[in-house]
Write an enzyme that holds these catalytic residues in place. Structure first.
Site, short mmCIF file in Angstrom:
data_model
loop_
_atom_site.label_atom_id
_atom_site.label_comp_id
_atom_site.label_asym_id
_atom_site.label_seq_id
_atom_site.Cartn_x
_atom_site.Cartn_y
_atom_site.Cartn_z
CE LYS A 1 -2.94 1.93 3.72
NZ LYS A 1 -3.11 3.47 2.72
N GLY B 1 -7.62 9.41 9.30
CA GLY B 1 -8.66 9.99 10.63
C GLY B 1 -9.39 10.66 10.65
#
Lengths: 68, 270
Positions: B111, B172
């Site tokens: 990733k 987040g």
């Protein structure tokens, strides 16, 4: 002899191999990658690679993390 | 209950799996390992999420060995590990991190994150593209985390990315899918899977991503920092399945005025 392992000074027996170092640190060799003086060492070479005083090692593994 | 199960199976049947780089996954939800209260709750949340791919960070081994290993809590037979290059700010750092990660010998996927700004954690697309090209050449399965920018997504695909992972909102932040229209445009042009990565705050956000036609959703904070991570993981599992089913089912067009769903014939005379 003194090594730098993950940014910390570490005293190990003279002539230790990477295998011996991992054993001493109680690290499972199947879960890490090792870089010696900026060169990645393949797992097959751990027991043939003798460390020298002043060597810089990075031992990495997978830790908790998603992003950032 | 039987019906519900049957429908769930339909969304996950063989023909509707998440596929990239010759691999196939029944779940379209990818989860992280960060920020959980402890390893045990993470393990239970993973279980509840139904995810088959789990992201992990690449870091120095803790030499004092007082902490337990994360890997003791992830069954390698059940989950595919997806190491990330989180914390990297240049292509060079990200490439080196990915190569080290592959040396661990548990995954050849990455990733790919190359961050450009500390406050927003937005990607540095120039460096990201550079790193993608190098790592594809090195034989990695590269999943780059990128902006919701259709031009960038195309460039990453052309560079050989196995999937593209546009953000829904900052990492987040829990702000959800801020620009569904851009995601839609990315989806129209993409020939590789599009996986929304970052920004999902609650179940409906994941459903929206899937309803748009995304191939998957990746999340960490939304589950790990929920009051009850295990319950939220389960909610996310259902949300992704629901969104996928709704997408496949084909939603009705939006209309300004009402259309009666009961017949006007046979009305009672009052």
């Amino acid at each position: 002899m003194e090594l730098m392992v993950n940014g910390k000074k570490l005293e190990v027996t003279d002539g230790a191999t990477i295998t011996a170092l991992l054993e001493e640190l109680n690290i499972n060799p199947l879960r890490v990658a090792v870089q010696l003086n900026l060169e990645i060492i393949k797992r097959e070479r751990y027991d043939k690679t003798t460390l020298r005083a002043g060597d810089k090692l990075e031992i990495i593994t997978f830790m908790a993390g998603g992003s950032e | 209950m039987r019906d519900e199960g049957a429908r769930e199976d339909k969304a996950m049947e063989k023909s509707d799996t998440l596929k990239f780089a010759g691999r196939e996954f029944r779940s379209r939800l990818i989860v992280g390992t960060g920020k959980y209260p402890d390893h045990r709750s993470m393990q239970r949340a993973h279980e509840a999420s139904g995810a088959e791919i789990v992201t992990v960070a690449v870091r120095r081994v803790n030499l004092d060995r007082t902490q337990e290993s994360l890997l003791d809590y992830i069954d390698a037979k059940k989950y595919t590990l997806l190491p990330n290059t989180a914390g990297c700010y240049t292509a060079e750092e990200a490439i080196k991190t990915a190569i080290l990660a592959r040396e661990v010998g548990l995954s050849d996927m990455v990733k790919l994150e190359v961050i450009g700004d500390q406050r927003t954690l937005f990607p540095d697309n120039e460096e990201l593209l550079k790193a993608t090209k190098v790592l594809v050449k090195e034989g990695f399965v590269v999943l780059p985390y990128t902006n919701d920018d259709p031009v960038m997504a195309k460039k990453l695909e052309d560079a050989g990315a196995a999937a593209v992972m546009p953000l829904g909102a900052p990492i987040g932040s829990g702000l959800g899918i801020r620009n569904p229209y851009n995601i839609k445009i990315i989806l129209e042009a993409a020939r590789v899977p599009v996986i929304v990565d970052a920004g999902v705050g609650t179940a409906s956000d994941a459903t929206i991503a899937m309803e748009l036609g995304c191939d998957g959703v990746l999340m960490n904070t939304g589950i790990a920092c929920a009051k009850d991570p295990v319950a939220m993981a389960e909610a996310m599992r259902h949300a992704v399945i629901a969104g996928r089913l709704a997408y496949l089912a084909g939603r009705i067009p939006k209309k300004l005025y009402a259309t009666a769903s009961s017949p006007l014939e046979g009305m009672v005379e009052l």
